[in-house]
Write a protein that holds these residues in place. Structure first.
Motif, mmCIF file in Angstrom:
data_model
loop_
_atom_site.group_PDB
_atom_site.id
_atom_site.type_symbol
_atom_site.label_atom_id
_atom_site.label_comp_id
_atom_site.label_asym_id
_atom_site.label_seq_id
_atom_site.Cartn_x
_atom_site.Cartn_y
_atom_site.Cartn_z
ATOM 1 N N HIS A 110 84.738 80.457 -3.625
ATOM 2 C CA HIS A 110 84.434 81.800 -4.124
ATOM 3 C C HIS A 110 85.336 82.829 -3.439
ATOM 4 C CE1 HIS A 110 82.099 85.482 -4.901
ATOM 5 N NE2 HIS A 110 81.777 84.838 -6.022
ATOM 6 N N ARG A 111 85.645 83.880 -4.159
ATOM 7 C CA ARG A 111 86.569 84.915 -3.679
ATOM 8 C C ARG A 111 86.146 85.483 -2.323
ATOM 9 N NH1 ARG A 111 85.672 89.193 -7.249
ATOM 10 N NH2 ARG A 111 86.677 87.924 -8.818
ATOM 11 N N GLU A 112 84.854 85.682 -2.120
ATOM 12 C CA GLU A 112 84.390 86.275 -0.866
ATOM 13 C C GLU A 112 84.428 85.285 0.298
ATOM 14 O OE1 GLU A 112 80.556 87.732 -1.827
ATOM 15 O OE2 GLU A 112 81.330 89.292 -3.159
ATOM 16 N N ASP A 113 84.440 83.988 0.007
ATOM 17 C CA ASP A 113 84.456 82.980 1.069
ATOM 18 C C ASP A 113 85.871 82.528 1.444
ATOM 19 O OD1 ASP A 113 81.708 83.039 1.136
ATOM 20 O OD2 ASP A 113 81.505 81.438 -0.358
ATOM 21 N N ARG A 114 86.864 82.891 0.657
ATOM 22 C CA ARG A 114 88.233 82.433 0.929
ATOM 23 C C ARG A 114 88.792 82.905 2.267
ATOM 24 N NH1 ARG A 114 90.065 83.913 -4.686
ATOM 25 N NH2 ARG A 114 89.038 82.300 -5.877
ATOM 26 N N PRO A 115 88.522 84.125 2.723
ATOM 27 C CA PRO A 115 89.079 84.520 4.032
ATOM 28 C C PRO A 115 88.565 83.655 5.182
ATOM 29 C CG PRO A 115 88.401 86.464 2.810
ATOM 30 C CD PRO A 115 87.925 85.270 2.033
ATOM 31 N N ARG A 116 87.379 83.081 5.033
ATOM 32 C CA ARG A 116 86.837 82.227 6.097
ATOM 33 C C ARG A 116 87.260 80.769 5.949
ATOM 34 N NH1 ARG A 116 82.641 85.666 4.756
ATOM 35 N NH2 ARG A 116 81.682 84.137 3.371
ATOM 36 N N PHE A 117 87.908 80.430 4.830
ATOM 37 C CA PHE A 117 88.349 79.052 4.595
ATOM 38 C C PHE A 117 89.516 78.735 5.514
ATOM 39 C CE2 PHE A 117 90.331 75.499 2.517
ATOM 40 C CZ PHE A 117 89.280 74.822 1.919
#
Length: 193
Positions: free
Chosen positions: A93-100
């Motif tokens: 999900h777009r909001e979870d990508r920075p934490r990936f």
């Protein structure tokens, strides 16, 4: 009338033979029991078997099945080339990508491209085939519409040092040329159609 007499006679003969078979079987069992009696009294008889108790319980089978499922799933996620990681990142999900966490084994251009691509490009990359994703990671032409092409630039050799320099000046010139070369990095270009 003759027919009923013949039928009654046949039924009587059949009953006699049936009775003889039952008496013969009973007599054989009696004789066998008499012969075995002394041996059974002396302990020569076969022991009564213990009731069957399975060594494997239902919970053990379930645990073994779940462990086998985990092992088989682990085989499918051997991610030597980073393809599964790229697909996972694209499907996140777009909001979870920075934490990936993207692995450092991927090329820097691929990491930059993945972090800067929009949702449509990531969706196109995730839905393309494995061979096209491998081409994207390797920096080859992949033909995925909307996904930037990461053309690998062959490293160019440094120009030769000018003649007439001392050894110290030549080393300093090489260091300066390498530093300037590192800052000439051009970012990838998004191919437009």
């Amino acid at each position: 009338m003759l027919k009923t007499i013949v039928n009654a006679l046949a039924a009587g003969i059949a009953a006699v033979f049936s009775g003889m078979a039952a008496v013969t079987k009973w007599g054989f069992q009696m004789a066998r029991g008499i012969v075995r009696l002394p041996f059974d009294l002396l302990g020569g008889g076969q022991p009564i078997p213990a009731p069957y108790e399975p060594e494997v319980k239902q919970a053990d089978i379930l645990d073994e099945f779940l462990e086998a499922r985990k092992r088989s799933a682990a085989v499918h996620t051997l991610d030597r080339e980073g393809i599964d990681t790229v697909i996972q990142y694209c499907n996140t999900h777009r909001e979870d990508r920075p934490r990936f966490v993207l692995p450092k084994t991927l090329d820097r251009d691929v990491l930059v491209a993945l972090r800067t691509m929009d949702d449509a490009a990531l969706r196109a990359l995730a839905t393309s085939g494995v061979s096209k994703i491998r081409k994207f990671i390797d920096g080859r032409e992949h033909d995925i519409y909307g996904v930037p092409s990461l053309a690998k630039v062959k490293p160019q050799s440094l120009p030769k040092a000018p003649a007439g320099m001392t050894e110290h000046e030549r080393i300093m010139w090489k260091v300066k040329a390498r530093l300037e070369k590192a800052h000439e990095y051009e970012p990838f270009a998004i191919r437009k159609r």
